[in-house]
Design a protein around this motif. Structure first.
Motif, PDB file in Angstrom:
ATOM      1  N   THR A 153       0.835  -1.204   0.000  1.00  0.00           N
ATOM      2  CA  THR A 153       0.000   0.000   0.000  1.00  0.00           C
ATOM      3  C   THR A 153       0.867   1.252   0.000  1.00  0.00           C
ATOM      4  O   THR A 153       0.615   2.200  -0.758  1.00  0.00           O
ATOM      5  CB  THR A 153      -0.941  -0.004   1.216  1.00  0.00           C
ATOM      6  N   ARG A 154       1.908   1.272   0.850  1.00  0.00           N
ATOM      7  CA  ARG A 154       2.811   2.435   0.884  1.00  0.00           C
ATOM      8  C   ARG A 154       3.478   2.659  -0.463  1.00  0.00           C
ATOM      9  O   ARG A 154       3.626   3.799  -0.915  1.00  0.00           O
ATOM     10  CB  ARG A 154       3.889   2.241   1.958  1.00  0.00           C
ATOM     11  N   GLU A 155       3.897   1.574  -1.085  1.00  0.00           N
ATOM     12  CA  GLU A 155       4.637   1.683  -2.339  1.00  0.00           C
ATOM     13  C   GLU A 155       3.722   1.681  -3.559  1.00  0.00           C
ATOM     14  O   GLU A 155       4.193   1.722  -4.701  1.00  0.00           O
ATOM     15  CB  GLU A 155       5.682   0.560  -2.413  1.00  0.00           C
ATOM     16  N   ARG A 156       2.419   1.617  -3.305  1.00  0.00           N
ATOM     17  CA  ARG A 156       1.384   1.724  -4.332  1.00  0.00           C
ATOM     18  C   ARG A 156       1.563   0.697  -5.451  1.00  0.00           C
ATOM     19  O   ARG A 156       1.607   1.034  -6.625  1.00  0.00           O
ATOM     20  CB  ARG A 156       1.300   3.154  -4.891  1.00  0.00           C
ATOM     21  N   ILE A 157       1.638  -0.554  -5.053  1.00  0.00           N
ATOM     22  CA  ILE A 157       1.717  -1.631  -6.043  1.00  0.00           C
ATOM     23  C   ILE A 157       0.596  -2.634  -5.773  1.00  0.00           C
ATOM     24  O   ILE A 157       0.170  -2.822  -4.627  1.00  0.00           O
ATOM     25  CB  ILE A 157       3.093  -2.333  -6.046  1.00  0.00           C
TER      26      ILE A 157
END
Length: 536
Positions: free
Chosen positions: A101-105
């Motif tokens: 989620t943090r790295e948007r993948i």
């Protein structure tokens, strides 16, 4: 029972990862597992599982390229204690989901699991809440969550993160269902109907989007992500701020989000019902036995005795109704709320909680959200329906969706363990800001008889396991699963009116405190509560 699932060859976690990711691109995210302080027998079982499987836990996580596109991969290793999820495995899962989620993948989840780990009992069972919360936050950030159901996927895993996919496909010939066949046979003395818990049957009933062989999975993922994310390759996703839970949700009662509830004043101090429980301790099995008494007061008695302005509602609003769940508008003292919970009366006539009941529960959750009214859930169930109709009606998915919606609901929430709290039917109504339990209330991933069937292949160890798994109210209190225990003198069945009034007063006080808090602070505290559960 002989099915395709018994004869097909099913890939392990590493083999699946190697097959679906581009050559040489997979990188593990796994850190050393957290210490769950196992006893000697469990420590030995963990050691043997690691030696046999070559894995340090039942879950492998990491990232790789799939057709040139960066994807986070979360895969169960079934050869490690049947892919069961305990505290350490759940922590690894959540850390991977949060990182994606943090790295948007996007995420591809590949469960193959018998459910939550019996050796860790109720604490492991509650880990499904924090996994569901992490998935809900990932989805709220506008990021794809894809699921590949593998053989077998059952129990608490099927009723949580395995059933929350934007796109869900299944392995051919896989056993996919809410209840493991061995548990059903031990509880009912008969085999589960043949051909129900298969990928192919789930597809026929609209519960999965496709049945896909592993070698076809990369192409399917590529097509799905090309639509959901656009373009080819790379990360990124549509809509929402990364890591923002509940994006787009409206504030709960009391005006703008972040403001205390208008016109509410927190009570000066807790009533006697919410003082720390110091009553007489009894065995877990004694509480279980008392909770099963036919004369024990249930939700109807609670509303009749302790609530006012009760207005029952009926059904899902979409053509379904299930007598196993009661939904109503009500007021406890000065506190208005939506009430939804298990009804003891229908189950006595053989009407266990089915998928329609949980769709009705989701109607109650939506009402709470839209109207900004607090939600009270009441747990009192020997378990959800275990039947062909329940499996084909999507019971596991409804449990998962209740979990995800409850954990992210912006309204103030109180859950009450009034009596029996068995399995996914109980878990579906549990997540809340404050959880109360009656003294003889209890919470367990399975009936103790079912847990005995899994670990010992008989039902003779039920009482022993109930104690070891920490299902009783005092253990739930000590483990931070419940916040307050409401005493019984000595048994609710012997003092129904007084007991219901104590529960009602405790609910009123909890609601008054919660509605005086800032909405965003409540949600943050709730997510933190379940995120850290079992790690203390």
């Amino acid at each position: 029972m002989t099915t395709a699932a018994n004869t097909a060859t099913h890939l392990g976690a590493r083999a699946l990862i190697d097959l679906i990711t581009d050559d040489g691109t997979f990188a593990s995210w796994d850190e050393p597992v957290v210490d769950v302080h196992p006893d000697a027998a469990y420590a030995d079982a963990l050691s043997r599982a690691a030696a046999r499987s070559g894995a340090d836990e039942s879950v492998l996580t990491g990232e790789g390229l799939i057709r040139g596109r960066r994807v986070a991969v979360i895969v169960c290793e079934f050869s490690f204690l049947a892919g069961s999820i305990g505290v350490a495995a759940a922590e690894r899962l959540v850390e991977a989901i949060e990182r994606a989620t943090r790295e948007r993948i996007p995420i591809l989840a590949g469960p193959a699991s018998g459910g939550t780990r019996m050796q860790e009992g109720t604490v492991a069972f509650l880990s499904m809440v924090k996994i569901s919360a992490a998935v809900a936050a990932h989805r709220a950030a506008g990021l794809p969550y894809l699921v590949y159901l593998r053989h077998p996927t059952t129990g608490g895993v099927m009723a949580s993160w395995a059933s929350l996919g934007h796109v869900t496909v299944a392995e051919p010939g896989a056993l996919v269902g809410f209840l493991g066949p061995r548990v059903y046979e031990a509880l009912y003395g008969d085999e589960f109907p043949e051909g129900v818990q298969t990928s192919e049957n789930m597809f026929r009933h609209g519960l999965v989007d496709a049945v896909v062989a592993p070698e076809r999975l990369p192409g399917l993922i590529d097509r799905a992500l090309s639509v959901l994310l656009g373009g080819a390759g790379g990360g990124g996703g549509a809509g929402g701020a990364a890591g923002t839970p509940g994006a787009g949700r409206t504030p709960s009662a009391g005006g703008a989000a972040g403001a205390p509830g208008a016109g509410t004043t927190p009570p000066a101090g807790p009533p006697a019902e919410l003082e720390r429980f110091t009553g007489t301790l009894v065995s877990a099995w004694d509480s279980i036995t008392r909770s099963r008494r036919a004369t024990r007061p249930g939700l109807r008695a609670l509303l009749r005795t302790a609530a006012s302005d009760v207005l029952p509602l009926n059904g899902t609003g979409q053509g379904e109704s299930d007598p196993g769940l009661l939904l109503a508008l009500a007021r406890f003292g000065s506190q208005p709320c939506i009430v939804l919970g298990h009804d003891r009366l229908p189950r006595r006539s053989g009407a266990p909680l089915g998928p329609a009941a949980l769709r009705e529960a989701r109607r109650g959750i939506r009402l709470s959200h839209e109207l900004g009214i607090p939600l009270v859930t009441v747990i009192d169930t020997p378990g959800a329906a275990l039947s062909k109709a329940a499996e084909e009606g999507g019971l596991a998915g409804e449990i998962a969706r209740c979990l995800a919606e409850l954990i992210m609901l912006p309204s103030p929430t109180v859950s009450v363990i009034l009596g029996e709290g068995t399995g996914g039917g109980a878990l579906a109504l549990l997540p809340a800001d404050v959880t109360l339990s009656a003294q003889h209330g209890w919470l367990s991933p399975l009936p103790p008889e079912g847990a005995s069937a899994i670990l010992f292949r008989d039902t003779e160890h039920a009482a022993e396991l109930a104690e070891a798994q920490g299902v009783a109210s005092t253990a739930l209190l000590n483990n931070g699963i419940v916040d307050h225990v409401v005493p019984e003198h000595p048994d609710a069945a012997d003092e129904p009116a007084a007991f219901c009034l104590r529960i009602g007063a405790a609910v009123e006080h909890a609601l008054a405190e919660l509605t005086a808090e800032r909405a965003e602070d409540r949600l943050t505290a709730r997510l933190k509560r379940y995120r850290t559960m079992g790690l203390q």
